[in-house]
Design a protein around this motif. Structure first.
Motif, PDB file in Angstrom:
ATOM      1  N   HIS A 220       0.840  -1.205   0.000  1.00  0.00           N
ATOM      2  CA  HIS A 220       0.000   0.000   0.000  1.00  0.00           C
ATOM      3  C   HIS A 220       0.877   1.257   0.000  1.00  0.00           C
ATOM      4  CE1 HIS A 220      -3.116   2.900   1.145  1.00  0.00           C
ATOM      5  NE2 HIS A 220      -3.985   1.995   0.725  1.00  0.00           N
ATOM      6  N   PRO A 221       0.564   2.241  -0.853  1.00  0.00           N
ATOM      7  CA  PRO A 221       1.413   3.434  -0.928  1.00  0.00           C
ATOM      8  C   PRO A 221       1.226   4.404   0.228  1.00  0.00           C
ATOM      9  CG  PRO A 221      -0.439   3.645  -2.427  1.00  0.00           C
ATOM     10  CD  PRO A 221      -0.511   2.266  -1.859  1.00  0.00           C
ATOM     11  N   GLY A 222       0.182   4.235   1.036  1.00  0.00           N
ATOM     12  CA  GLY A 222      -0.051   5.137   2.151  1.00  0.00           C
ATOM     13  C   GLY A 222      -1.089   6.198   1.829  1.00  0.00           C
ATOM     14  N   GLY A 223      -1.329   7.084   2.791  1.00  0.00           N
ATOM     15  CA  GLY A 223      -2.362   8.084   2.642  1.00  0.00           C
ATOM     16  C   GLY A 223      -1.867   9.436   2.183  1.00  0.00           C
ATOM     17  N   VAL A 224      -0.586   9.567   1.891  1.00  0.00           N
ATOM     18  CA  VAL A 224      -0.006  10.835   1.462  1.00  0.00           C
ATOM     19  C   VAL A 224       0.728  10.631   0.145  1.00  0.00           C
ATOM     20  CG1 VAL A 224       1.562  12.718   2.037  1.00  0.00           C
ATOM     21  CG2 VAL A 224       0.228  11.614   3.849  1.00  0.00           C
ATOM     22  N   ILE A 225       0.398  11.441  -0.833  1.00  0.00           N
ATOM     23  CA  ILE A 225       1.107  11.437  -2.117  1.00  0.00           C
ATOM     24  C   ILE A 225       2.131  12.561  -2.090  1.00  0.00           C
ATOM     25  CG2 ILE A 225       0.889  11.746  -4.609  1.00  0.00           C
ATOM     26  CD1 ILE A 225      -1.930  10.664  -4.418  1.00  0.00           C
ATOM     27  N   ASP A 226       3.384  12.218  -2.302  1.00  0.00           N
ATOM     28  CA  ASP A 226       4.465  13.204  -2.261  1.00  0.00           C
ATOM     29  C   ASP A 226       5.316  13.023  -3.521  1.00  0.00           C
ATOM     30  OD1 ASP A 226       6.251  15.117  -1.576  1.00  0.00           O
ATOM     31  OD2 ASP A 226       7.146  14.054   0.119  1.00  0.00           O
ATOM     32  N   LEU A 227       5.064  13.864  -4.535  1.00  0.00           N
ATOM     33  CA  LEU A 227       5.767  13.775  -5.809  1.00  0.00           C
ATOM     34  C   LEU A 227       6.681  14.986  -5.979  1.00  0.00           C
ATOM     35  CD1 LEU A 227       2.879  12.654  -8.210  1.00  0.00           C
ATOM     36  CD2 LEU A 227       4.574  11.221  -7.075  1.00  0.00           C
ATOM     37  N   ASN A 228       7.897  14.715  -6.380  1.00  0.00           N
ATOM     38  CA  ASN A 228       8.866  15.769  -6.680  1.00  0.00           C
ATOM     39  C   ASN A 228       9.527  15.381  -8.000  1.00  0.00           C
ATOM     40  OD1 ASN A 228      10.900  17.658  -6.841  1.00  0.00           O
ATOM     41  ND2 ASN A 228      11.411  17.544  -4.662  1.00  0.00           N
ATOM     42  N   ARG A 229       9.041  15.961  -9.091  1.00  0.00           N
ATOM     43  CA  ARG A 229       9.473  15.526 -10.410  1.00  0.00           C
ATOM     44  C   ARG A 229      10.050  16.692 -11.196  1.00  0.00           C
ATOM     45  NH1 ARG A 229       5.210  11.720 -13.308  1.00  0.00           N
ATOM     46  NH2 ARG A 229       7.150  11.079 -14.271  1.00  0.00           N
ATOM     47  N   ARG A 230      11.149  16.413 -11.878  1.00  0.00           N
ATOM     48  CA  ARG A 230      11.745  17.367 -12.798  1.00  0.00           C
ATOM     49  C   ARG A 230      11.389  16.952 -14.219  1.00  0.00           C
ATOM     50  NH1 ARG A 230      15.968  16.238  -9.025  1.00  0.00           N
ATOM     51  NH2 ARG A 230      16.449  18.026  -7.700  1.00  0.00           N
ATOM     52  N   PHE A 231      11.234  17.932 -15.092  1.00  0.00           N
ATOM     53  CA  PHE A 231      10.838  17.618 -16.459  1.00  0.00           C
ATOM     54  C   PHE A 231      11.572  18.553 -17.405  1.00  0.00           C
ATOM     55  CE2 PHE A 231       7.925  20.701 -14.689  1.00  0.00           C
ATOM     56  CZ  PHE A 231       7.825  21.668 -15.672  1.00  0.00           C
ATOM     57  N   ALA A 232      11.656  18.129 -18.656  1.00  0.00           N
ATOM     58  CA  ALA A 232      12.322  18.928 -19.690  1.00  0.00           C
ATOM     59  C   ALA A 232      11.721  18.580 -21.036  1.00  0.00           C
ATOM     60  CB  ALA A 232      13.824  18.667 -19.694  1.00  0.00           C
ATOM     61  N   GLY A 233      11.907  19.473 -21.979  1.00  0.00           N
ATOM     62  CA  GLY A 233      11.369  19.221 -23.307  1.00  0.00           C
ATOM     63  C   GLY A 233      12.027  20.109 -24.339  1.00  0.00           C
ATOM     64  N   ALA A 234      11.884  19.721 -25.585  1.00  0.00           N
ATOM     65  CA  ALA A 234      12.412  20.490 -26.715  1.00  0.00           C
ATOM     66  C   ALA A 234      11.472  20.315 -27.890  1.00  0.00           C
ATOM     67  CB  ALA A 234      13.818  20.029 -27.085  1.00  0.00           C
ATOM     68  N   GLU A 235      11.432  21.315 -28.729  1.00  0.00           N
ATOM     69  CA  GLU A 235      10.529  21.267 -29.881  1.00  0.00           C
ATOM     70  C   GLU A 235      11.131  22.049 -31.039  1.00  0.00           C
ATOM     71  OE1 GLU A 235       6.116  22.951 -31.216  1.00  0.00           O
ATOM     72  OE2 GLU A 235       6.543  22.528 -29.105  1.00  0.00           O
ATOM     73  N   LEU A 236      10.988  21.485 -32.234  1.00  0.00           N
ATOM     74  CA  LEU A 236      11.363  22.159 -33.470  1.00  0.00           C
ATOM     75  C   LEU A 236      10.165  22.100 -34.392  1.00  0.00           C
ATOM     76  CD1 LEU A 236      13.453  23.506 -35.308  1.00  0.00           C
ATOM     77  CD2 LEU A 236      14.127  21.220 -36.087  1.00  0.00           C
ATOM     78  N   GLY A 237       9.637  23.261 -34.747  1.00  0.00           N
ATOM     79  CA  GLY A 237       8.400  23.294 -35.522  1.00  0.00           C
ATOM     80  C   GLY A 237       8.547  24.058 -36.815  1.00  0.00           C
ATOM     81  N   TRP A 238       7.725  23.692 -37.790  1.00  0.00           N
ATOM     82  CA  TRP A 238       7.658  24.361 -39.094  1.00  0.00           C
ATOM     83  C   TRP A 238       6.204  24.418 -39.520  1.00  0.00           C
ATOM     84  CZ3 TRP A 238       6.095  22.019 -43.818  1.00  0.00           C
ATOM     85  CH2 TRP A 238       6.245  22.834 -44.954  1.00  0.00           C
ATOM     86  N   GLN A 239       5.803  25.567 -40.012  1.00  0.00           N
ATOM     87  CA  GLN A 239       4.424  25.753 -40.442  1.00  0.00           C
ATOM     88  C   GLN A 239       4.409  26.489 -41.780  1.00  0.00           C
ATOM     89  OE1 GLN A 239       1.960  27.899 -37.699  1.00  0.00           O
ATOM     90  NE2 GLN A 239       0.107  27.634 -38.892  1.00  0.00           N
ATOM     91  N   TRP A 240       3.494  26.076 -42.649  1.00  0.00           N
ATOM     92  CA  TRP A 240       3.380  26.677 -43.976  1.00  0.00           C
ATOM     93  C   TRP A 240       1.957  27.179 -44.139  1.00  0.00           C
ATOM     94  CZ3 TRP A 240       1.266  24.328 -48.794  1.00  0.00           C
ATOM     95  CH2 TRP A 240       1.466  25.164 -49.911  1.00  0.00           C
ATOM     96  N   ALA A 241       1.817  28.468 -44.328  1.00  0.00           N
ATOM     97  CA  ALA A 241       0.498  29.084 -44.498  1.00  0.00           C
ATOM     98  C   ALA A 241       0.531  29.945 -45.742  1.00  0.00           C
ATOM     99  CB  ALA A 241       0.146  29.928 -43.271  1.00  0.00           C
ATOM    100  N   PRO A 242       0.059  29.436 -46.876  1.00  0.00           N
ATOM    101  CA  PRO A 242       0.072  30.215 -48.119  1.00  0.00           C
ATOM    102  C   PRO A 242      -0.751  31.488 -47.990  1.00  0.00           C
ATOM    103  CG  PRO A 242      -0.427  27.897 -48.533  1.00  0.00           C
ATOM    104  CD  PRO A 242      -0.494  28.102 -47.063  1.00  0.00           C
ATOM    105  N   GLU A 243      -0.319  32.522 -48.663  1.00  0.00           N
ATOM    106  CA  GLU A 243      -1.005  33.805 -48.608  1.00  0.00           C
ATOM    107  C   GLU A 243      -2.398  33.678 -49.225  1.00  0.00           C
ATOM    108  OE1 GLU A 243      -0.332  38.461 -49.993  1.00  0.00           O
ATOM    109  OE2 GLU A 243       1.144  36.893 -50.474  1.00  0.00           O
ATOM    110  N   GLY A 244      -3.374  34.235 -48.539  1.00  0.00           N
ATOM    111  CA  GLY A 244      -4.748  34.216 -49.030  1.00  0.00           C
ATOM    112  C   GLY A 244      -5.490  32.938 -48.742  1.00  0.00           C
ATOM    113  N   SER A 245      -4.884  32.020 -47.978  1.00  0.00           N
ATOM    114  CA  SER A 245      -5.555  30.762 -47.669  1.00  0.00           C
ATOM    115  C   SER A 245      -5.370  30.467 -46.193  1.00  0.00           C
ATOM    116  CB  SER A 245      -4.973  29.612 -48.510  1.00  0.00           C
ATOM    117  OG  SER A 245      -5.538  28.379 -48.095  1.00  0.00           O
ATOM    118  N   SER A 246      -6.488  30.305 -45.494  1.00  0.00           N
ATOM    119  CA  SER A 246      -6.424  29.979 -44.074  1.00  0.00           C
ATOM    120  C   SER A 246      -6.679  28.508 -43.809  1.00  0.00           C
ATOM    121  CB  SER A 246      -7.459  30.822 -43.308  1.00  0.00           C
ATOM    122  OG  SER A 246      -8.772  30.567 -43.805  1.00  0.00           O
ATOM    123  N   ALA A 247      -7.076  27.773 -44.843  1.00  0.00           N
ATOM    124  CA  ALA A 247      -7.416  26.364 -44.652  1.00  0.00           C
ATOM    125  C   ALA A 247      -6.248  25.445 -44.972  1.00  0.00           C
ATOM    126  CB  ALA A 247      -8.614  25.994 -45.518  1.00  0.00           C
TER     127      ALA A 247
END
Length: 332
Positions: A220-247
């Motif tokens: 049994h984990p007990g009656g107290v939840i004690d979380l201490n977590r470190r996190f990290a992330g990275a992202e490389l994005g590219w988007q193409w939106a032709p002029e005059g077109s939103s779709a």
């Protein structure tokens, strides 16, 4: 689940945990909510995406304050300073706090937050943002659910078990991110690195000895939840939106979300990368500023020279005409 974003930076954890209490509602410029197939643009977000865009640093120095008062002990206050450091560099710093007693018994909460943003924008098509933020919820009481009989008796009461075990939760989330975005015609490029730490302490209503032997079991984990977590992330994005077109749009990106182990070396590595990236960005900004200053001085010198040359020649012609004017006969 539902993924939370603020200024393009994920606020949800790699395991999907996220709360709207971590969002900064004081400085919202616009809000986007994506559901269904559109949410796949942000990776694994089957439940949808909530993205908040904050107001950028002001073009002129300014200070803002805000105060909200309401029923049931509700209050919230905010103070913010924003303005330019140079023609291309702006900064904003904000701090806020709030609390409320809640409608139900044993439902009080407190919230404290601060946020700092440094933005470099040399043109309308390019921007670099360094954002540091922290949200603390030192106390969020949990009144638990009610049975139908309890609800009919008093819908605002707390479950007696909640009062007995003082069920509550405390959260602290600190995050640092660096984001660079630029446009080239119909294309939009973006890279992002971020990291942080999330601490959660929750007291549950699980019976303890001598009332019950549930928590004495080895598994049994007990009656107290004690979380201490470190996190990290990275992202490389590219988007193409032709002029005059939103779709017709396309976006290609990759999120690398991975909880860091308790060992300190990955955290130090991430911190070193962020510090190095920030230092390189500041050096680049300083070099760009010196280069623009040199070009401005050169242009000013060239313009002064070009203006001075015809004026000097014109002065010589006027002087020659004046000297020859004295030699003219009186009849002339």
């Amino acid at each position: 689940g539902v993924r939370l974003y603020e200024d393009g930076v994920p606020l949800s954890q790699p395991d999907g945990q996220g709360q709207t209490g971590t969002l900064d509602w004081w400085n919202v410029q616009r809000l986007e909510v994506l559901r269904g197939p559109m949410s796949v643009m942000y990776g694994n977000a089957a439940g949808g995406v909530i993205q908040v865009f904050s107001t950028p640093p002001a073009a002129q120095p300014e200070a803002r304050t805000g105060l909200v008062l309401g029923e049931q002990g509700l209050w919230a206050a905010m103070v913010e300073g924003s303005g330019p450091v140079s023609d291309t560099l702006g900064v904003s710093v904000q701090a806020s706090a709030g609390a409320a007693d809640g409608q139900r018994q044993h439902s009080r909460y407190q919230r404290e937050a601060w946020r700092a943003r440094l933005q470099w924008q040399p043109s309308e098509d390019e921007s670099l943002n360094l954002i540091a933020r922290q949200v603390r919820i030192p106390e969020a009481q949990d009144p638990l659910g009610l049975t139908e009989a309890q609800w009919r008796e008093d819908p605002d009461q707390a479950d007696p078990v909640a009062l007995r075990y003082n069920t509550r939760k405390a959260i602290e989330q600190t995050q640092l991110s660096l984001q660079h975005e630029w446009r080239q015609g119909a294309q939009r490029w973006q890279w992002l690195v971020y990291g942080g730490q999330r601490v959660v302490t929750q007291f549950q209503s699980i019976p303890a000895p001598p009332d019950s032997t549930v928590q004495t079991q080895a598994t049994h984990p007990g009656g107290v939840i004690d979380l201490n977590r470190r996190f990290a992330g990275a992202e490389l994005g590219w988007q193409w939106a032709p002029e005059g077109s939103s779709a017709c749009q396309a976006r290609l990106g990759r999120d690398c979300l991975q909880p860091l182990p308790p060992s300190p070396w990955p955290w130090r590595l991430l911190g070193g990368v962020l510090v190095a990236a920030t230092a390189m960005s500041l050096l680049w900004l300083a070099w760009q500023r010196r280069r623009l200053e040199r070009e401005r001085r050169r242009a000013l010198q060239l313009l002064t020279h070009e203006l001075r040359t015809p004026i000097t020649g014109l002065a010589g012609v006027v002087e020659q005409l004046r000297s020859q004017f004295d030699l003219l006969p009186p009849a002339a």
